[in-house]
Scaffold this motif. Sequence first.
Motif, PDB file in Angstrom:
ATOM      1  N   VAL A 165      42.851  29.698  41.560  1.00  0.00           N
ATOM      2  CA  VAL A 165      41.650  30.339  41.024  1.00  0.00           C
ATOM      3  C   VAL A 165      41.956  31.825  40.886  1.00  0.00           C
ATOM      4  CG1 VAL A 165      39.279  31.040  41.482  1.00  0.00           C
ATOM      5  CG2 VAL A 165      39.980  28.700  41.974  1.00  0.00           C
ATOM      6  N   PHE A 166      41.745  32.379  39.691  1.00  0.00           N
ATOM      7  CA  PHE A 166      41.937  33.805  39.460  1.00  0.00           C
ATOM      8  C   PHE A 166      40.698  34.384  38.783  1.00  0.00           C
ATOM      9  CE2 PHE A 166      46.302  32.488  40.024  1.00  0.00           C
ATOM     10  CZ  PHE A 166      46.901  33.589  40.628  1.00  0.00           C
ATOM     11  N   TYR A 167      40.463  35.662  39.062  1.00  0.00           N
ATOM     12  CA  TYR A 167      39.341  36.350  38.435  1.00  0.00           C
ATOM     13  C   TYR A 167      39.686  37.826  38.235  1.00  0.00           C
ATOM     14  CZ  TYR A 167      38.448  37.322  43.421  1.00  0.00           C
ATOM     15  OH  TYR A 167      38.579  37.679  44.736  1.00  0.00           O
ATOM     16  N   GLN A 168      39.026  38.432  37.259  1.00  0.00           N
ATOM     17  CA  GLN A 168      39.259  39.839  36.923  1.00  0.00           C
ATOM     18  C   GLN A 168      38.101  40.699  37.416  1.00  0.00           C
ATOM     19  OE1 GLN A 168      40.835  41.501  32.901  1.00  0.00           O
ATOM     20  NE2 GLN A 168      38.610  41.641  32.749  1.00  0.00           N
ATOM     21  N   LYS A 169      38.428  41.786  38.129  1.00  0.00           N
ATOM     22  CA  LYS A 169      37.417  42.728  38.617  1.00  0.00           C
ATOM     23  C   LYS A 169      37.290  43.945  37.709  1.00  0.00           C
ATOM     24  CE  LYS A 169      37.253  43.165  43.148  1.00  0.00           C
ATOM     25  NZ  LYS A 169      37.676  43.441  44.556  1.00  0.00           N
ATOM     26  N   LYS A 170      38.384  44.338  37.052  1.00  0.00           N
ATOM     27  CA  LYS A 170      38.384  45.431  36.081  1.00  0.00           C
ATOM     28  C   LYS A 170      39.327  45.063  34.957  1.00  0.00           C
ATOM     29  CE  LYS A 170      37.478  49.262  39.331  1.00  0.00           C
ATOM     30  NZ  LYS A 170      37.962  50.553  39.851  1.00  0.00           N
ATOM     31  N   PRO A 171      39.049  45.469  33.699  1.00  0.00           N
ATOM     32  CA  PRO A 171      37.994  46.393  33.279  1.00  0.00           C
ATOM     33  C   PRO A 171      36.603  45.785  33.181  1.00  0.00           C
ATOM     34  CG  PRO A 171      39.524  45.939  31.473  1.00  0.00           C
ATOM     35  CD  PRO A 171      39.994  45.175  32.623  1.00  0.00           C
ATOM     36  N   VAL A 172      36.488  44.447  33.218  1.00  0.00           N
ATOM     37  CA  VAL A 172      35.179  43.807  33.220  1.00  0.00           C
ATOM     38  C   VAL A 172      35.248  42.606  34.150  1.00  0.00           C
ATOM     39  CG1 VAL A 172      35.743  42.373  31.213  1.00  0.00           C
ATOM     40  CG2 VAL A 172      33.354  42.811  31.774  1.00  0.00           C
ATOM     41  N   LYS A 173      34.184  42.327  34.894  1.00  0.00           N
ATOM     42  CA  LYS A 173      34.149  41.202  35.814  1.00  0.00           C
ATOM     43  C   LYS A 173      34.019  39.889  35.053  1.00  0.00           C
ATOM     44  CE  LYS A 173      32.153  43.387  39.945  1.00  0.00           C
ATOM     45  NZ  LYS A 173      31.028  43.339  40.903  1.00  0.00           N
ATOM     46  N   THR A 174      34.937  38.970  35.328  1.00  0.00           N
ATOM     47  CA  THR A 174      34.861  37.657  34.704  1.00  0.00           C
ATOM     48  C   THR A 174      35.835  36.705  35.371  1.00  0.00           C
ATOM     49  OG1 THR A 174      35.009  36.418  32.621  1.00  0.00           O
ATOM     50  CG2 THR A 174      36.572  38.218  32.939  1.00  0.00           C
ATOM     51  N   GLY A 175      35.522  35.419  35.350  1.00  0.00           N
ATOM     52  CA  GLY A 175      36.456  34.414  35.814  1.00  0.00           C
ATOM     53  C   GLY A 175      37.578  34.231  34.807  1.00  0.00           C
ATOM     54  N   LEU A 176      38.703  33.710  35.259  1.00  0.00           N
ATOM     55  CA  LEU A 176      39.858  33.536  34.391  1.00  0.00           C
ATOM     56  C   LEU A 176      40.357  32.100  34.449  1.00  0.00           C
ATOM     57  CD1 LEU A 176      41.882  36.740  35.366  1.00  0.00           C
ATOM     58  CD2 LEU A 176      40.513  36.419  33.295  1.00  0.00           C
ATOM     59  N   ASN A 177      40.865  31.641  33.337  1.00  0.00           N
ATOM     60  CA  ASN A 177      41.581  30.382  33.269  1.00  0.00           C
ATOM     61  C   ASN A 177      43.073  30.684  33.336  1.00  0.00           C
ATOM     62  OD1 ASN A 177      42.048  27.687  33.032  1.00  0.00           O
ATOM     63  ND2 ASN A 177      41.147  27.459  31.003  1.00  0.00           N
ATOM     64  N   GLY A 178      43.888  29.684  33.646  1.00  0.00           N
ATOM     65  CA  GLY A 178      45.324  29.913  33.709  1.00  0.00           C
ATOM     66  C   GLY A 178      45.767  30.318  35.097  1.00  0.00           C
ATOM     67  N   GLY A 179      46.999  30.865  35.197  1.00  0.00           N
ATOM     68  CA  GLY A 179      47.523  31.254  36.490  1.00  0.00           C
ATOM     69  C   GLY A 179      48.964  31.689  36.402  1.00  0.00           C
ATOM     70  N   VAL A 180      49.726  31.443  37.461  1.00  0.00           N
ATOM     71  CA  VAL A 180      51.098  31.940  37.548  1.00  0.00           C
ATOM     72  C   VAL A 180      52.098  30.789  37.493  1.00  0.00           C
ATOM     73  CG1 VAL A 180      50.541  34.061  38.766  1.00  0.00           C
ATOM     74  CG2 VAL A 180      50.878  31.971  40.071  1.00  0.00           C
ATOM     75  N   ALA A 191      42.448  52.016  30.693  1.00  0.00           N
ATOM     76  CA  ALA A 191      41.506  51.447  31.671  1.00  0.00           C
ATOM     77  C   ALA A 191      42.268  50.895  32.863  1.00  0.00           C
ATOM     78  CB  ALA A 191      40.675  50.347  31.025  1.00  0.00           C
ATOM     79  N   SER A 192      41.584  50.823  33.993  1.00  0.00           N
ATOM     80  CA  SER A 192      42.157  50.213  35.193  1.00  0.00           C
ATOM     81  C   SER A 192      42.120  48.693  35.066  1.00  0.00           C
ATOM     82  CB  SER A 192      41.377  50.641  36.435  1.00  0.00           C
ATOM     83  OG  SER A 192      41.514  52.031  36.656  1.00  0.00           O
ATOM     84  N   LEU A 193      43.120  48.040  35.637  1.00  0.00           N
ATOM     85  CA  LEU A 193      43.209  46.587  35.627  1.00  0.00           C
ATOM     86  C   LEU A 193      43.284  46.075  37.057  1.00  0.00           C
ATOM     87  CD1 LEU A 193      43.661  43.840  34.224  1.00  0.00           C
ATOM     88  CD2 LEU A 193      46.110  44.342  34.268  1.00  0.00           C
TER      89      LEU A 193
END
Length: 263
Positions: free
Chosen positions: A106-121, A76-78
């Motif tokens: 603030v980070f969020y994922q667009k693929k493989p499924v849309k969702t907000g994310l916790n954590g970071g770099v 899948a694409s990320l």
Amino acid sequence: MKKILIAAIAATVVGGAFAACDYNPVTPQKERAWAYTWKFSGKTTKGAIVKGTKGTSGVCGYETPGSLGGFVRVPASLKIQGYTWYCDPGCGSDDFEAALAEVNEVFYQKKPVKTGLNGGVTIEVSNIIGKKAKQYEIQGVAQFDGTVDGLYNDGSDAFQYVLTFAGLGKYDKKNSRVSSASGNFAGTLEYPWYVSKTVCAEAKVWDCVTLTLVEDSVTSVAYGKWSVKYNKSTAKKLANNKAAAPKFPKWVLNLNAIDALGL
């Protein structure tokens, strides 16, 4: 209920967890905030349905596989994007690390499924290099936690990325800050999911002897290219108290804010 939750989260983001730079200069100053846009693009895995599988009704129902059924992982694409920002920055690698990570993010994922994310770099290597001190090297670790429905519940649909990234970039001597950097990343995903309107199921792998789907959870992979770039317009808005946080899609439910609300 979800609309009420979104409104509560929005209030937390704007008013609490991610406040604008806390000062009111008589004359707006150019470099009183730094903001950066991050992108991670590449490949990982997601779930696919196997013939003979049935799902229960409702959102994120659990699987009721048939004799040959189940959910297997496929390529899948990320795509992960986000922002980090820092108030009242100054020269030095400590300031680069603070601006690029672990302060406001603030980070969020667009693929493989849309969702907000916790954590970071987290930045582990941060150096100005080059014969004219106009180049930059960076290495770090990105850890992102999320759920496939974008909300915390019992943790049964949770996933986590741990990605090591490294690269080279440009250093802006005039403004004493990093302009941009890019490179490659590789790491792990725990765990990929099959997601539909009725089913959220953890994606499995095949046993090489029996050719049946393994029931135990197995770590997956994630890899690709990444970049970080100074966001001049957002930095200016933050510095002049015209924004509490960088602009991100309305569908993003920031899990840091959910944590703050105790949900």
